[in-house]
Design a protein around this motif. Structure first.
Motif, PDB file in Angstrom:
ATOM      1  N   PRO A 282      10.432 -58.139 -65.355  1.00 38.31           N
ATOM      2  CA  PRO A 282       9.804 -56.870 -65.005  1.00 38.31           C
ATOM      3  C   PRO A 282       9.719 -56.685 -63.497  1.00 38.31           C
ATOM      4  N   CYS A 283       9.480 -55.447 -63.096  1.00 38.68           N
ATOM      5  CA  CYS A 283       9.243 -55.210 -61.670  1.00 38.68           C
ATOM      6  C   CYS A 283       8.008 -56.019 -61.270  1.00 38.68           C
ATOM      7  N   ALA A 284       6.926 -55.817 -62.014  1.00 29.92           N
ATOM      8  CA  ALA A 284       5.678 -56.530 -61.713  1.00 29.92           C
ATOM      9  C   ALA A 284       5.206 -57.301 -62.945  1.00 29.92           C
TER      10      ALA A 284
ATOM     11  N   LEU B 161      14.000 -65.916 -64.009  1.00 30.26           N
ATOM     12  CA  LEU B 161      12.994 -64.913 -64.370  1.00 30.26           C
ATOM     13  C   LEU B 161      12.441 -64.279 -63.101  1.00 30.26           C
ATOM     14  N   ARG B 162      12.443 -62.954 -63.045  1.00 30.67           N
ATOM     15  CA  ARG B 162      11.828 -62.287 -61.904  1.00 30.67           C
ATOM     16  C   ARG B 162      10.514 -61.644 -62.335  1.00 30.67           C
ATOM     17  N   GLY B 163       9.705 -61.281 -61.348  1.00 24.32           N
ATOM     18  CA  GLY B 163       8.451 -60.591 -61.618  1.00 24.32           C
ATOM     19  C   GLY B 163       7.610 -60.655 -60.355  1.00 24.32           C
TER      20      GLY B 163
ATOM     21  N   PHE C  52       2.849 -59.953 -56.048  1.00 25.31           N
ATOM     22  CA  PHE C  52       2.417 -59.237 -54.845  1.00 25.31           C
ATOM     23  C   PHE C  52       3.446 -58.135 -54.624  1.00 25.31           C
ATOM     24  N   LYS C  53       3.077 -56.903 -54.894  1.00 29.25           N
ATOM     25  CA  LYS C  53       4.037 -55.808 -54.874  1.00 29.25           C
ATOM     26  C   LYS C  53       3.877 -54.929 -53.640  1.00 29.25           C
ATOM     27  N   PRO C  54       4.980 -54.702 -52.918  1.00 28.54           N
ATOM     28  CA  PRO C  54       4.921 -53.719 -51.835  1.00 28.54           C
ATOM     29  C   PRO C  54       5.092 -52.330 -52.450  1.00 28.54           C
TER      30      PRO C  54
ATOM     31  N   SER D  81      19.213 -52.066 -60.381  1.00 28.74           N
ATOM     32  CA  SER D  81      18.021 -51.327 -60.828  1.00 28.74           C
ATOM     33  C   SER D  81      17.431 -50.487 -59.697  1.00 28.74           C
ATOM     34  N   HIS D  82      17.145 -51.149 -58.564  1.00 27.52           N
ATOM     35  CA  HIS D  82      16.591 -50.402 -57.437  1.00 27.52           C
ATOM     36  C   HIS D  82      17.639 -49.501 -56.805  1.00 27.52           C
ATOM     37  N   ALA D  83      18.908 -49.819 -56.986  1.00 23.03           N
ATOM     38  CA  ALA D  83      19.961 -48.987 -56.398  1.00 23.03           C
ATOM     39  C   ALA D  83      20.011 -47.621 -57.078  1.00 23.03           C
TER      40      ALA D  83
ATOM     41  N   ILE E 114      18.038 -57.712 -62.307  1.00 20.80           N
ATOM     42  CA  ILE E 114      17.851 -56.538 -63.157  1.00 20.80           C
ATOM     43  C   ILE E 114      16.416 -56.459 -63.670  1.00 20.80           C
ATOM     44  N   GLU E 115      15.841 -55.260 -63.588  1.00 18.14           N
ATOM     45  CA  GLU E 115      14.478 -55.075 -64.100  1.00 18.14           C
ATOM     46  C   GLU E 115      14.515 -54.728 -65.587  1.00 18.14           C
ATOM     47  N   VAL E 116      13.661 -55.448 -66.337  1.00 17.39           N
ATOM     48  CA  VAL E 116      13.638 -55.350 -67.791  1.00 17.39           C
ATOM     49  C   VAL E 116      12.180 -55.236 -68.234  1.00 17.39           C
TER      50      VAL E 116
ATOM     51  N   SER F 204       5.072 -50.450 -63.008  1.00 21.84           N
ATOM     52  CA  SER F 204       5.878 -50.020 -61.858  1.00 21.84           C
ATOM     53  C   SER F 204       7.354 -50.017 -62.241  1.00 21.84           C
ATOM     54  N   ASP F 205       8.069 -49.095 -61.644  1.00 25.49           N
ATOM     55  CA  ASP F 205       9.526 -48.967 -61.804  1.00 25.49           C
ATOM     56  C   ASP F 205      10.002 -48.883 -63.259  1.00 25.49           C
ATOM     57  N   GLY F 206       9.205 -48.228 -64.100  1.00 25.66           N
ATOM     58  CA  GLY F 206       9.595 -48.078 -65.507  1.00 25.66           C
ATOM     59  C   GLY F 206      10.876 -47.277 -65.683  1.00 25.66           C
ATOM     60  N   ARG F 207      11.059 -46.266 -64.872  1.00 31.69           N
ATOM     61  CA  ARG F 207      12.224 -45.392 -65.052  1.00 31.69           C
ATOM     62  C   ARG F 207      13.535 -46.174 -64.955  1.00 31.69           C
ATOM     63  N   GLN F 208      13.520 -47.212 -64.130  1.00 24.07           N
ATOM     64  CA  GLN F 208      14.766 -47.967 -63.943  1.00 24.07           C
ATOM     65  C   GLN F 208      14.817 -49.253 -64.768  1.00 24.07           C
ATOM     66  N   SER F 209      13.743 -49.548 -65.493  1.00 24.50           N
ATOM     67  CA  SER F 209      13.717 -50.821 -66.232  1.00 24.50           C
ATOM     68  C   SER F 209      14.445 -50.677 -67.559  1.00 24.50           C
TER      69      SER F 209
HETATM   70 MN    MN Z   1      10.812 -52.862 -58.719  1.00 26.86          MN
END
Ligand code: MN
Ligand code: PEP
Length: 349
Positions: free
Chosen positions: A105-107, A129-131, A134-136, A275-277, A301-303, A312-317
């Motif tokens: 996930p993004c967060a 695994l990403r996540g 601490f989110k900017p 994803s962010h692109a 990749i955000e999932v 956060s960033d649901g549209r691209q997940s």
């Molecule tokens: Mn994100």
């Protein structure tokens, strides 16, 4: 300055060259080992000192050639290290034959959520695994992560799946804490030129994923990586994640040419974050495959199991199912292009 020694020259001759360079108060480094040793001097040399040093070493036994660095980045450049850097985190390699896939996930939102995602992406073939804990965030009122609690959830997901964790650090203050949990420390686009943070991660023995800034050139990205290497940490992965252009239908514009360009200029592994692109989940698969075809060493990749409700960033997940389908295609594209890249020729500038 780069001093290329003759193939199989005796160690003694390399030692003599190092000693002569040190007489000039410089700190030479072996940038490529035997059989063809290459010695690098990264300090800025004015023309007078460069000429003096060239005269001093070029006639020495074992010296084949003395060259100037063609660029203002040095430790990250291909001339400094002709062979490609590979990064190994708990057995998962980035920059090797297999593509690395960092998914999550993004967060980090909750323990249940990260455990579900981790198990699913692992089964689909993800290697990290990403996540974010601490989110900017652009707005101070958006969800900014669970902090240490999020790191603990990541640790539990990692323990259960064996996937090493990639997570972002946004301040120097948080670095010791985040470094305890991260297999790879992510420096996000917004911090790409936070030079104090770059130097701080440069002092650690921990891989760093450095994302290209929203408005940064390839040269600026390489110089930011140089900050990390100059402090002694050469485990850096470069990440193209799209740059800001006049096009507003996608979140950013993926600079696909940055992939072969970065690989031409640098020995560091290069990954792409589609994803962010693109910012729209339905566009992520095509762009992810394009990145692999362009020679990227991996993807980020955000999932999310329920992207419409992501914090956060649901549209691209991507959904877990769509990610699973994508992973099958990634494998076949990688297989199709891998040999072409490994055997050199037209795809390897
Ligand atoms: Mn994100
Ligand atoms: C992220 O990976 O969630 C992120 C914030 O990315 P970027 O720094 O590329 O915007």
């Amino acid at each position: 300055m780069v001093i290329v020694m003759k193939e199989n020259c005796p160690k003694r001759q390399v030692g003599e060259v190092l000693a002569v360079i040190r007489q000039y108060d410089l700190n030479p480094r072996i940038i490529s080992p035997a059989p063809r040793v290459i010695v690098g001097v990264v300090e800025d040399l004015d023309k007078k000192l460069f000429d003096q040093l060239t005269r001093a070493v070029s006639e020495m036994e074992g010296v084949d050639a003395v060259e100037m660095f063609g660029t203002s980045w040095k430790l990250v450049s291909r001339s400094f290290r002709p062979e490609r850097t590979t990064i190994n985190v708990a057995g998962q390699v980035i920059g090797g034959r297999e593509q690395a896939v960092i998914a999550g996930p993004c967060a980090v939102e909750s323990l249940e959520n990260i455990l579900e995602i981790a198990a699913s992406v692992k089964e689909a073939g993800a290697t990290f695994l990403r996540g974010g804990a601490f989110k900017p965030r652009t707005s101070p009122y958006s969800f900014r992560g669970l902090g240490e609690e999020g790191l603990k959830y990541l640790a539990e997901a990692s323990r259960l799946t064996g996937l090493p964790v990639v997570t972002e650090v946004i301040t120097r203050r948080d670095l010791p804490l985040v470094a305890e949990y991260a297999g790879i420390l992510q420096i996000g686009a917004r911090n790409m030129q936070n030079f104090a943070l770059l130097e701080a991660v440069g002092e650690l023995d921990k891989p760093v994923l450095l994302k290209r800034g929203l408005m940064a050139t390839v040269k600026e990205l390489l110089l930011s990586a140089e900050y990390i290497l100059a402090k002694g940490n050469s485990q850096v992965i470069l990440c193209e994640r799209g740059i800001r252009t006049f096009e507003k239908e996608t979140r950013n514009t993926l600079d696909i040419s940055a992939v072969p360009l970065l690989k031409q200029l640098s020995h560091l592994p290069v990954i792409v974050d589609p994803s962010h692109a693109v910012g729209k989940r339905e566009l992520v698969p095509a762009v992810a495959l394009a990145a692999i075809a362009a020679g990227a060493d991996g993807l980020m990749i955000e999932v999310h199991p329920d992207p419409d409700y992501a914090l956060s960033d649901g549209r691209q997940s991507m959904t877990l199912e769509a990610f699973r389908d994508l992973m099958r295609l990634v494998g076949s594209v990688r297989e199709a292009v891998c040999d072409a890249y490994n055997s050199g020729g037209v795809l390897c500038p």
